[in-house]
Write a protein that holds these residues in place. Structure first.
Motif, mmCIF file in Angstrom:
data_model
loop_
_atom_site.group_PDB
_atom_site.id
_atom_site.type_symbol
_atom_site.label_atom_id
_atom_site.label_comp_id
_atom_site.label_asym_id
_atom_site.label_seq_id
_atom_site.Cartn_x
_atom_site.Cartn_y
_atom_site.Cartn_z
ATOM 1 N N ASP A 82 52.932 102.980 -6.953
ATOM 2 C CA ASP A 82 52.562 103.463 -8.274
ATOM 3 C C ASP A 82 53.560 102.913 -9.284
ATOM 4 O O ASP A 82 54.752 103.216 -9.214
ATOM 5 N N MET A 83 53.078 102.097 -10.229
ATOM 6 C CA MET A 83 53.933 101.485 -11.247
ATOM 7 C C MET A 83 53.397 101.857 -12.618
ATOM 8 O O MET A 83 52.212 101.686 -12.902
ATOM 9 N N ARG A 84 54.295 102.342 -13.496
ATOM 10 C CA ARG A 84 53.860 102.791 -14.812
ATOM 11 C C ARG A 84 55.070 102.980 -15.707
ATOM 12 O O ARG A 84 56.205 103.006 -15.254
ATOM 13 N N SER A 126 44.603 101.411 -13.539
ATOM 14 C CA SER A 126 43.886 102.606 -13.985
ATOM 15 C C SER A 126 44.113 102.887 -15.455
ATOM 16 O O SER A 126 43.461 103.763 -16.033
ATOM 17 N N SER A 127 45.040 102.164 -16.090
ATOM 18 C CA SER A 127 45.287 102.283 -17.522
ATOM 19 C C SER A 127 45.629 100.900 -18.048
ATOM 20 O O SER A 127 46.328 100.121 -17.391
ATOM 21 N N LEU A 128 45.131 100.583 -19.239
ATOM 22 C CA LEU A 128 45.272 99.236 -19.774
ATOM 23 C C LEU A 128 46.701 98.917 -20.179
ATOM 24 O O LEU A 128 47.432 99.789 -20.662
ATOM 25 N N PRO A 129 47.092 97.650 -20.033
ATOM 26 C CA PRO A 129 48.365 97.212 -20.592
ATOM 27 C C PRO A 129 48.236 97.064 -22.111
ATOM 28 O O PRO A 129 47.154 97.246 -22.680
ATOM 29 N N THR A 185 45.995 92.686 -22.756
ATOM 30 C CA THR A 185 44.610 92.868 -23.227
ATOM 31 C C THR A 185 44.221 91.839 -24.280
ATOM 32 O O THR A 185 43.051 91.745 -24.641
ATOM 33 N N SER A 186 45.180 91.087 -24.795
ATOM 34 C CA SER A 186 44.883 90.066 -25.800
ATOM 35 C C SER A 186 43.865 89.067 -25.249
ATOM 36 O O SER A 186 44.036 88.511 -24.164
ATOM 37 N N GLY A 187 42.784 88.873 -25.998
ATOM 38 C CA GLY A 187 41.741 87.948 -25.587
ATOM 39 C C GLY A 187 40.684 88.548 -24.684
ATOM 40 O O GLY A 187 39.655 87.924 -24.434
ATOM 41 N N ALA A 188 40.908 89.769 -24.192
ATOM 42 C CA ALA A 188 39.943 90.427 -23.299
ATOM 43 C C ALA A 188 38.988 91.293 -24.102
ATOM 44 O O ALA A 188 39.287 91.718 -25.227
ATOM 45 N N GLY A 189 37.820 91.580 -23.534
ATOM 46 C CA GLY A 189 36.867 92.470 -24.175
ATOM 47 C C GLY A 189 37.346 93.907 -24.173
ATOM 48 O O GLY A 189 38.343 94.258 -23.527
ATOM 49 N N GLY A 190 36.621 94.761 -24.896
ATOM 50 C CA GLY A 190 37.002 96.161 -24.983
ATOM 51 C C GLY A 190 37.079 96.827 -23.629
ATOM 52 O O GLY A 190 36.166 96.709 -22.812
ATOM 53 N N GLY A 245 54.323 98.439 -21.723
ATOM 54 C CA GLY A 245 53.227 97.501 -21.901
ATOM 55 C C GLY A 245 52.501 97.099 -20.643
ATOM 56 O O GLY A 245 51.497 96.387 -20.717
ATOM 57 N N ILE A 246 52.968 97.558 -19.457
ATOM 58 C CA ILE A 246 52.322 97.085 -18.223
ATOM 59 C C ILE A 246 51.066 97.875 -17.871
ATOM 60 O O ILE A 246 50.282 97.440 -17.026
ATOM 61 N N GLY A 247 50.849 99.036 -18.482
ATOM 62 C CA GLY A 247 49.731 99.874 -18.075
ATOM 63 C C GLY A 247 50.108 100.732 -16.884
ATOM 64 O O GLY A 247 51.284 101.000 -16.629
ATOM 65 N N VAL A 248 49.096 101.178 -16.125
ATOM 66 C CA VAL A 248 49.326 101.955 -14.897
ATOM 67 C C VAL A 248 48.729 101.168 -13.738
ATOM 68 O O VAL A 248 47.539 100.876 -13.725
ATOM 69 N N ILE A 249 49.574 100.835 -12.756
ATOM 70 C CA ILE A 249 49.208 99.872 -11.714
ATOM 71 C C ILE A 249 49.381 100.497 -10.333
ATOM 72 O O ILE A 249 50.392 101.141 -10.052
#
Length: 673
Positions: free
Chosen positions: A66-68, A101-104, A130-135, A211-215
């Motif tokens: 679990d990384m967050r 499970s959570s966006l960067p 998330t830069s360049g990715a869709g919603g 900024g990494i999100g939840v991984i």
């Protein structure tokens, strides 16, 4: 290829480090993270170590890392055969399974890399952004040495989905390459374009930063050829697309666990109970019948194919005694974790908290101020003091503390509301301090789920804090009125927590936060538990001078109508201290006092008593106040007609009376949800 173990550790029959060097390559590391839950540096037997940040924050949870954020621990594992000198011709490969499970953040941050000694020479940095990715989507990027991704994969990736990631690093040139779900080394890839420089490498590292999100990270393999880390060319290793969910079942009844997996067919399944293989349980669905008490516990499944295997998260079965009824006890407790440096089971504060809760024996505990950096200790805390209970910890945090719910009964669902949500629509230009955390609980004998909400509002007496706190209360009230009640109005629910506000003080202010929560439309009722000895309602601060009541339990609906008892608990005022307690426990435990409320809940079994006289016929049955019923009659037990509806009980033994009829009839009482 001959394999020999160098260093590393063997836990649970799994050797984590293997090495064999020859002309065709070598598998240097195979790390499935098949450890017990807890900090990676501890449960891995020293295989992994911390090189930066707060030690012990990266945890193994159900066979995955679990990384967050806001956690800051960076860990690494030494590679057999190291150091790999800058001039060597070795090419290093790594592969692992990722699930976000959570966006960067937009620009993202790197979270995986090869490294040299100390905290220098980081190479082949893997980024999430998330830069360049869709919603609602994200992408992965790669850099040779830079602190921003110099190349990004062109495919949008989904949350809560397993992806197999591959990295290649050419040691003597410093060049880095990234693949996502490749079929082979010739599959589409992206290579970093920032300036590359060779460096001497020793380790593989994982990094937590803003900024990494939840991984969730699983099944790490490192080698010197693509085939070694791929395990089987052309085979997509298995992944868990849908984890088995915890369930409850009535004794004598049935329960099912279901897993959905991805990967190249054929996939095989092996279910486990408490870590032991279940003979014959080799399908995606595990069906259990004729449930008994000894069936309760932790279930998991191993999914395998020619490319490897992966472990599901644990799911728990709770076996409920049929027709249970009686009382429900809840304790609200702010445990002062914001200032805890030691949250282990040996800490004096933790033991004092545990002694009080074990004495009060609540069915449900709502907790505020679980220390964010030490939340992994809650697993050990639960095992030591409440081994049969279930724990749900909120993801919502201000970076220091978070809330949680502990339950004797199964928590079937938990959800965070307003996590860092905007308060602009509620009169404050800012965000929710932490969140509103919900746990949906199955209570034995109850006909509907119980919804427990807990929150920890903004503290402070300054005007800005008061305004934010009031806006948070407005947001919560609006949630109950517009989101929760339209679909759950018939269900029991309550709100408990440290509201950082005394209602008598708030009466003299304009923002009235407590009054916003207890507005009629929310259904929440203000209660005033007191200490039975001092008759004081104050709950803060026991470690100084009690000066305010800021801890609340606000029941609604049938719970509000069936409060049996309540109290503010203090050990230092007890006339005689039971052997299980210490007089100083309240002071040592926290600057708050626990608040206990006991309800007549769930409903008693619906048994009807009838009395026939010359003039009338009466039906009597046990019920909780506030419940609705209807009466039906029949001449033949086949066709039933409603003869009385919308009967709302105001006592524990409602009675319905009708004139005695000449013809024989059957009657029944029906509970209306």
């Amino acid at each position: 290829m001959m394999l020999c173990r160098i260093g590393g550790s063997c836990l649970g029959g799994i050797c984590a480090v293997l090495v064999a060097l020859n002309a065709t390559g070598a598998l240097l590391l195979s790390e499935p993270f098949n450890y017990s839950n807890g900090p990676l540096i501890n449960v891995s037997g020293g295989l992994w170590s911390t090189h930066s940040g707060v030690a012990g924050q990266i945890e193994v949870i159900s066979g995955r890392l679990d990384m967050r954020v806001p956690e800051t621990e960076d860990v690494n594992v030494l590679l057999p055969g190291q150091p790999y000198l800058a001039a060597t011709n070795v090419v290093l490969y790594a592969s692992f399974t990722l699930n976000f499970s959570s966006l960067p953040s937009g620009a993202g941050q790197y979270f995986v890399h090869f490294k040299g000694s100390g905290t220098s020479n980081f190479r082949a940095k893997l980024f999430a952004l998330t830069s360049g990715a869709g919603g609602g989507k994200y992408r992965l990027g790669i850099a040779n040495v830079g602190n921003t991704a110099s190349a990004t994969n062109s495919v949008d990736l989904d949350l809560n989905t397993d992806y197999r990631i591959y990295l290649r690093y050419v040691v003597n040139s410093g060049s880095s390459t990234l693949w996502v779900n490749p079929d082979s080394e010739a599959s589409v890839s992206v290579s970093a374009v920032d300036s590359a420089s060779a460096a001497t490498l020793t380790s593989f590292a994982l990094r937590q930063d803003s900024g990494i999100g939840v991984i969730a990270l699983d099944d790490l393999r490192i080698g010197t050829s693509f085939e070694d880390v791929y395990a089987a060319p052309g085979i997509v290793p298995p992944g868990i697309a849908q984890q088995p969910a915890s369930v409850s079942g009535i004794e004598g009844g049935s329960a099912n666990f279901i897993v959905a997996a991805t990967g190249t067919a054929p996939l095989t399944y092996q279910w486990k109970f408490e870590g032991n293989l279940i003979p014959g349980a080799t399908n995606a669905v595990l069906a259990l019948h004729s449930l008994a008490a000894n069936n309760a516990g932790a279930y998991s499944v191993v999914v395998s194919n020619a490319g490897g295997s992966t472990n599901s998260a644990q799911a728990f079965l709770t076996v409920i005694q049929p027709n249970a009824s009686g009382r429900l006890s809840l304790v609200q407790y702010n445990v002062k974790g914001n200032f805890a440096s030691d949250w282990s089971t040996n800490a004096a504060q933790v033991q004092a908290i545990a002694r009080q809760l074990q004495f009060l024996q609540p069915d449900i505990i709502t907790l505020n101020e679980i220390p964010n950096g030490l939340r992994y200790e809650m697993t050990n805390w639960m095992s030591a003091f409440f081994p049969t209970y279930t724990l749900a910890v909120s993801p919502g945090t201000d970076g220091a503390i978070r809330s949680g719910v502990i339950s004797r009964f199964p928590i079937t669902r938990s959800q965070s509301w307003f996590q860092n949500g905007s308060l602009t629509n509620f009169g404050y230009n800012g965000t929710f301090t932490r969140d509103l955390f919900e746990a949906e609980i199955t209570v034995p004998g109850a006909t509907e789920p119980l919804h427990i909400f807990t929150t920890h509002l903004k503290s402070g007496t300054d005007a800005d804090s008061q305004n934010r706190r009031a806006a948070e209360c407005s947001a919560i009230s609006n949630f109950f009125v517009t989101i929760f009640l339209p679909t759950n109005a018939g269900r029991p629910y309550l709100l408990a927590g440290d509201l950082n506000e005394d209602i008598e003080i708030s009466l003299s202010q304009n923002n009235l936060p407590i009054q916003r929560l207890t507005a009629e439309a929310t259904g929440l009722q203000l209660t005033t538990p007191i200490n039975p000895i001092s008759l004081s309602r104050y709950t803060h601060s026991i470690q100084g001078n009690l000066d305010a009541r800021i801890d609340y339990v606000m029941p609604a609906g049938v719970l509000a109508a069936n409060v049996f008892a309540s109290q503010v608990f203090r050990t230092d005022l007890l006339a005689e201290t039971p052997p299980s307690l210490q007089t100083s426990d309240s002071v040592v435990a926290s600057d708050h006092l626990p608040v206990q409320m006991i309800f007549n809940y769930p409903d008693p079994p619906l048994t009807v008593t009838s009395i026939l006289s010359n003039q009338s016929f009466a039906l009597t049955w046990p019920a909780l106040s506030g419940r609705k019923f209807r009466i039906e009659s029949s001449l033949d037990l086949a066709v039933w007609s409603v003869i009385a509806s919308n009967i709302v009980t105001t006592t524990g033994t409602p009675t319905w009376t009708t004139p005695a009829a000449n013809a024989s009839r059957f009657f029944r009482v029906v509970r209306v949800l």
